[in-house]
Design an enzyme around this catalytic site. Sequence first.
Site, PDB file in Angstrom:
ATOM      1  N   GLU A 146       4.861   6.863   9.463  1.00 42.70           N
ATOM      2  CA  GLU A 146       3.903   7.051   8.407  1.00 42.70           C
ATOM      3  C   GLU A 146       3.014   8.410   8.728  1.00 42.70           C
ATOM      4  O   GLU A 146       2.874   8.852   9.759  1.00 42.70           O
ATOM      5  CB  GLU A 146       2.974   5.924   8.097  1.00 42.70           C
ATOM      6  CG  GLU A 146       2.218   5.428   9.436  1.00 42.70           C
ATOM      7  CD  GLU A 146       0.923   6.330   9.789  1.00 42.70           C
ATOM      8  OE1 GLU A 146       0.639   6.831   8.717  1.00 42.70           O
ATOM      9  OE2 GLU A 146       0.378   6.075  10.656  1.00 42.70           O
ATOM     10  N   LYS A 210       5.700  11.534  15.244  1.00 40.18           N
ATOM     11  CA  LYS A 210       4.352  11.060  14.506  1.00 40.18           C
ATOM     12  C   LYS A 210       3.294  11.493  15.795  1.00 40.18           C
ATOM     13  O   LYS A 210       2.532  11.968  15.378  1.00 40.18           O
ATOM     14  CB  LYS A 210       4.273   9.592  14.296  1.00 40.18           C
ATOM     15  CG  LYS A 210       3.029   8.966  14.174  1.00 40.18           C
ATOM     16  CD  LYS A 210       2.213   9.564  12.674  1.00 40.18           C
ATOM     17  CE  LYS A 210       0.951   8.642  12.746  1.00 40.18           C
ATOM     18  NZ  LYS A 210       0.058   9.225  11.803  1.00 40.18           N
ATOM     19  N   ASN A 214       0.431  14.285  15.553  1.00 37.08           N
ATOM     20  CA  ASN A 214      -0.981  13.924  15.800  1.00 37.08           C
ATOM     21  C   ASN A 214      -1.372  14.724  17.049  1.00 37.08           C
ATOM     22  O   ASN A 214      -2.786  15.230  17.239  1.00 37.08           O
ATOM     23  CB  ASN A 214      -1.187  12.334  15.881  1.00 37.08           C
ATOM     24  CG  ASN A 214      -1.453  11.702  14.939  1.00 37.08           C
ATOM     25  OD1 ASN A 214      -1.491  12.364  13.857  1.00 37.08           O
ATOM     26  ND2 ASN A 214      -1.506  10.405  14.937  1.00 37.08           N
ATOM     27  N   PHE A 255      -7.805  22.470   9.797  1.00 34.16           N
ATOM     28  CA  PHE A 255      -8.257  21.780  11.010  1.00 34.16           C
ATOM     29  C   PHE A 255      -8.807  22.748  11.924  1.00 34.16           C
ATOM     30  O   PHE A 255      -8.746  22.640  13.226  1.00 34.16           O
ATOM     31  CB  PHE A 255      -6.726  21.201  11.594  1.00 34.16           C
ATOM     32  CG  PHE A 255      -6.354  20.099  10.882  1.00 34.16           C
ATOM     33  CD1 PHE A 255      -6.791  18.575  11.268  1.00 34.16           C
ATOM     34  CD2 PHE A 255      -5.516  19.969   9.771  1.00 34.16           C
ATOM     35  CE1 PHE A 255      -6.463  17.449  10.653  1.00 34.16           C
ATOM     36  CE2 PHE A 255      -5.201  18.965   9.161  1.00 34.16           C
ATOM     37  CZ  PHE A 255      -5.690  17.474   9.574  1.00 34.16           C
ATOM     38  N   ALA A 258     -14.823  23.456  13.131  1.00 31.56           N
ATOM     39  CA  ALA A 258     -15.799  23.014  14.373  1.00 31.56           C
ATOM     40  C   ALA A 258     -16.927  22.117  14.131  1.00 31.56           C
ATOM     41  O   ALA A 258     -17.422  22.216  13.000  1.00 31.56           O
ATOM     42  CB  ALA A 258     -16.309  24.158  15.187  1.00 31.56           C
ATOM     43  N   GLY A 263     -12.334  11.331  15.108  1.00 35.03           N
ATOM     44  CA  GLY A 263     -12.316   9.943  15.516  1.00 35.03           C
ATOM     45  C   GLY A 263     -11.157   9.193  14.686  1.00 35.03           C
ATOM     46  O   GLY A 263     -10.237   9.584  14.382  1.00 35.03           O
ATOM     47  N   CYS A 266      -6.405   6.666  14.813  1.00 34.64           N
ATOM     48  CA  CYS A 266      -5.089   7.112  15.122  1.00 34.64           C
ATOM     49  C   CYS A 266      -5.162   8.352  16.260  1.00 34.64           C
ATOM     50  O   CYS A 266      -4.776   8.049  17.121  1.00 34.64           O
ATOM     51  CB  CYS A 266      -4.539   8.068  13.742  1.00 34.64           C
ATOM     52  SG  CYS A 266      -3.850   6.743  12.648  1.00 34.64           S
TER      53      CYS A 266
END
Length: 440
Positions: A146, A210, A214, A255, A258, A263, A266
């Site tokens: 996912e 995945k 991440n 992303f 800053a 958190g 994941c």
Amino acid sequence: MKLSVIGCGYLGAVHAAAMASIGHEVVGIDVDERKVASLSKGEAPFFEPGLPEILTEGISSGDLRFTTDMAAAKGAKVHFIGVGTPQKKDGYAADLTYVNAAVDALLPHLSPGDIVAGKSTVPVGTAAELAPRIEATGATLVWNPEFLREGWAVQDTIDPDRLVVGVADAPADGLEASAAAQVLREVYHTAVAKQTPFIVMDLPTAELVKVSANAFLATKISFINAMAEIAETVGADVTQLADAIGHDARIGRKFLGAGIGFGGGCLPKDIRAFSARAEELGRGESVSFLREIDAINLRRRERAVHLVVNAFDGDVVGKKVTVLGAAFKPHSDDIRDSPALDVAVRLRGLGADVTVTDPEALDNARRQHPQLTYVEDRDEALRGADAVVVVTEWDEYRRQLSPEHAASLTAGTIVIDGRNCLDAAAWRAAGWTYYGMGRP
């Protein structure tokens, strides 16, 4: 198609409801009786935009039901494993207790030709260990990771940006020749019809997709936070820096915000589990940088606390500090490894009188940290505060709260922008002493 979803937490409940919403007959199975009772009444046990609507719709139509009886999986063509893989209490590795328990409970109810589709985030090599037990029943194991974003999980399930299916018989040319992959194409028929990339690969590659995604996102976030640490030292503005480098198509602006860091359930545990698995494989040096990524991330929480303390000349004892946010991100009530709550708890530990408000996460926060004061109404939480700390970038704080209105409620005019989401010039013009993360 008849589907079963094993595990009805965040991932499983969303997946079950979403699959029912696109026309499948779905049974969600979980050992938690209270969770099953709640879902059966159409009540989502957590906050996720869009979920209550498709949950109610699926139950009303009869296409969706929930139970604690694993025998209900009998007769389903595809069985999705969507249980949690938390970090072990005694280390960084992922705890596969729930994955193994789900497979053990499912095995007696599998039939030849069934497909077991793993969706849980697992260490690479897990599928290879599970496959022989599943294949002994005549069923086939695939891995279908996912890529959900909390707050957009329903959309990400129904209309994903890509679909990944790992199979044991993946063709060398990457085409969907696998019979199991063809069944998964039918499961995701609405996304496939929109030409969503459907990528077939071997099992270990699918497992790595995945955690690699991440790890990359965590690296990008911590990179800009590392630049924020340098910016704070030399008087530069990390937001302008991010804008400038974000125009480079090779980098991109997403992303690169800053702040107090990431958190949730994941990114933190996934990069730690990835590091632990690499060590087990004898390749710890390959992802050793993830330890520093984690360290940078945790340092930014400390920095936010330091900004509050420094604003009061080193002493926050008895100071009333209002913390805007408890969830780890907006559009969620998830407080797992929440930087927002971490900042609030640290300030409380230093003697500050801390009041926390959040549009959705207060009940969860209250259960985990009862020592804090919680106020539902934003304005009431602001009343009489000596300082305000923005730690979750809900629209209620970043767009709908004017600095003039805030000043009419608070006792002091110190604001710490832990997400760099406020208009610094506007707040300063309204008389506030503004502190950002990596900003002069």
